[in-house]
Write a protein that holds these residues in place. Structure first.
Motif, PDB file in Angstrom:
ATOM      1  N   PRO A 289      -5.820   9.207   1.567  1.00 17.41           N
ATOM      2  CA  PRO A 289      -5.968   7.979   0.785  1.00 17.41           C
ATOM      3  C   PRO A 289      -4.900   6.953   1.069  1.00 17.41           C
ATOM      4  O   PRO A 289      -3.741   7.291   1.308  1.00 17.41           O
ATOM      5  N   VAL A 290      -5.298   5.693   1.045  1.00 16.89           N
ATOM      6  CA  VAL A 290      -4.388   4.559   1.039  1.00 16.89           C
ATOM      7  C   VAL A 290      -4.578   3.901  -0.308  1.00 16.89           C
ATOM      8  O   VAL A 290      -5.682   3.527  -0.669  1.00 16.89           O
ATOM      9  N   ILE A 291      -3.515   3.794  -1.068  1.00 20.26           N
ATOM     10  CA  ILE A 291      -3.602   3.266  -2.433  1.00 20.26           C
ATOM     11  C   ILE A 291      -3.019   1.854  -2.457  1.00 20.26           C
ATOM     12  O   ILE A 291      -1.887   1.636  -2.005  1.00 20.26           O
TER      13      ILE A 291
ATOM     14  N   ALA B  75       4.347   6.685   1.931  1.00 21.11           N
ATOM     15  CA  ALA B  75       5.330   5.640   2.212  1.00 21.11           C
ATOM     16  C   ALA B  75       4.742   4.290   1.822  1.00 21.11           C
ATOM     17  O   ALA B  75       3.562   4.039   2.057  1.00 21.11           O
ATOM     18  N   PRO B  76       5.545   3.402   1.233  1.00 20.98           N
ATOM     19  CA  PRO B  76       5.058   2.058   0.939  1.00 20.98           C
ATOM     20  C   PRO B  76       5.033   1.234   2.219  1.00 20.98           C
ATOM     21  O   PRO B  76       6.001   1.224   2.984  1.00 20.98           O
ATOM     22  N   VAL B  77       3.903   0.592   2.487  1.00 20.65           N
ATOM     23  CA  VAL B  77       3.752  -0.245   3.678  1.00 20.65           C
ATOM     24  C   VAL B  77       3.023  -1.526   3.290  1.00 20.65           C
ATOM     25  O   VAL B  77       2.258  -1.559   2.333  1.00 20.65           O
ATOM     26  N   GLY B  78       3.253  -2.583   4.034  1.00 21.14           N
ATOM     27  CA  GLY B  78       2.511  -3.816   3.848  1.00 21.14           C
ATOM     28  C   GLY B  78       1.235  -3.747   4.664  1.00 21.14           C
ATOM     29  O   GLY B  78       1.225  -3.185   5.764  1.00 21.14           O
TER      30      GLY B  78
ATOM     31  N   LEU C 210       0.839  -1.194   0.000  1.00 14.08           N
ATOM     32  CA  LEU C 210       0.000   0.000   0.000  1.00 14.08           C
ATOM     33  C   LEU C 210       0.875   1.245   0.000  1.00 14.08           C
ATOM     34  O   LEU C 210       2.001   1.221   0.482  1.00 14.08           O
ATOM     35  N   ALA C 211       0.348   2.328  -0.526  1.00 13.77           N
ATOM     36  CA  ALA C 211       0.972   3.646  -0.393  1.00 13.77           C
ATOM     37  C   ALA C 211       0.167   4.371   0.678  1.00 13.77           C
ATOM     38  O   ALA C 211      -0.975   4.753   0.456  1.00 13.77           O
ATOM     39  N   LEU C 212       0.756   4.531   1.848  1.00 15.83           N
ATOM     40  CA  LEU C 212       0.106   5.177   2.983  1.00 15.83           C
ATOM     41  C   LEU C 212       0.488   6.652   2.982  1.00 15.83           C
ATOM     42  O   LEU C 212       1.673   6.988   2.994  1.00 15.83           O
ATOM     43  N   THR C 213      -0.492   7.528   2.985  1.00 15.04           N
ATOM     44  CA  THR C 213      -0.237   8.966   3.010  1.00 15.04           C
ATOM     45  C   THR C 213      -0.510   9.495   4.408  1.00 15.04           C
ATOM     46  O   THR C 213      -1.553   9.227   4.985  1.00 15.04           O
ATOM     47  N   THR C 214       0.466  10.223   4.948  1.00 14.09           N
ATOM     48  CA  THR C 214       0.340  10.837   6.264  1.00 14.09           C
ATOM     49  C   THR C 214       0.678  12.318   6.142  1.00 14.09           C
ATOM     50  O   THR C 214       1.161  12.765   5.121  1.00 14.09           O
TER      51      THR C 214
END
Length: 89
Positions: A81-83, A41-44, A26-30
């Motif tokens: 958004p989480v992509i 940031a890319p996260v699992g 996922l691409a987590l936006t903070t």
């Protein structure tokens, strides 16, 4: 956020999902805790139900929390958004 940067494993500086990881990338936006700017940031992660995601702030076993976790802790009320970048079946 350039999602393509996280998808192409052959490009320098990209992130590849670990073959042992069974979740999604996922691409987590903070929101930055100091700058107030949006950061991705890319996260699992794993689907948590009702459109939510479960992510683990492990920093690959490091002693300190990842920066995205500190940003999220500083601004927990932001809905960004989480992509989903990959999907494991």
């Amino acid at each position: 956020m350039a999602a393509g940067r996280y998808r192409r494993p052959s490009a320098p500086g990209t992130v590849r999902p670990d073959a042992r990881f069974a979740g999604d990338l996922l691409a987590l936006t903070t929101v930055g805790r100091k700058t107030g700017q949006e950061r991705s940031a890319p996260v699992g992660g794993f689907p948590g139900g009702n459109g939510s995601w479960i992510v683990v702030a492990s920093a690959a076993g490091a002693g300190a929390n990842p920066a995205w976790y500190l940003n999220l802790a500083a601004h927990p009320d932001h809905e960004l958004p989480v992509i989903r970048l990959t999907s494991r079946a």
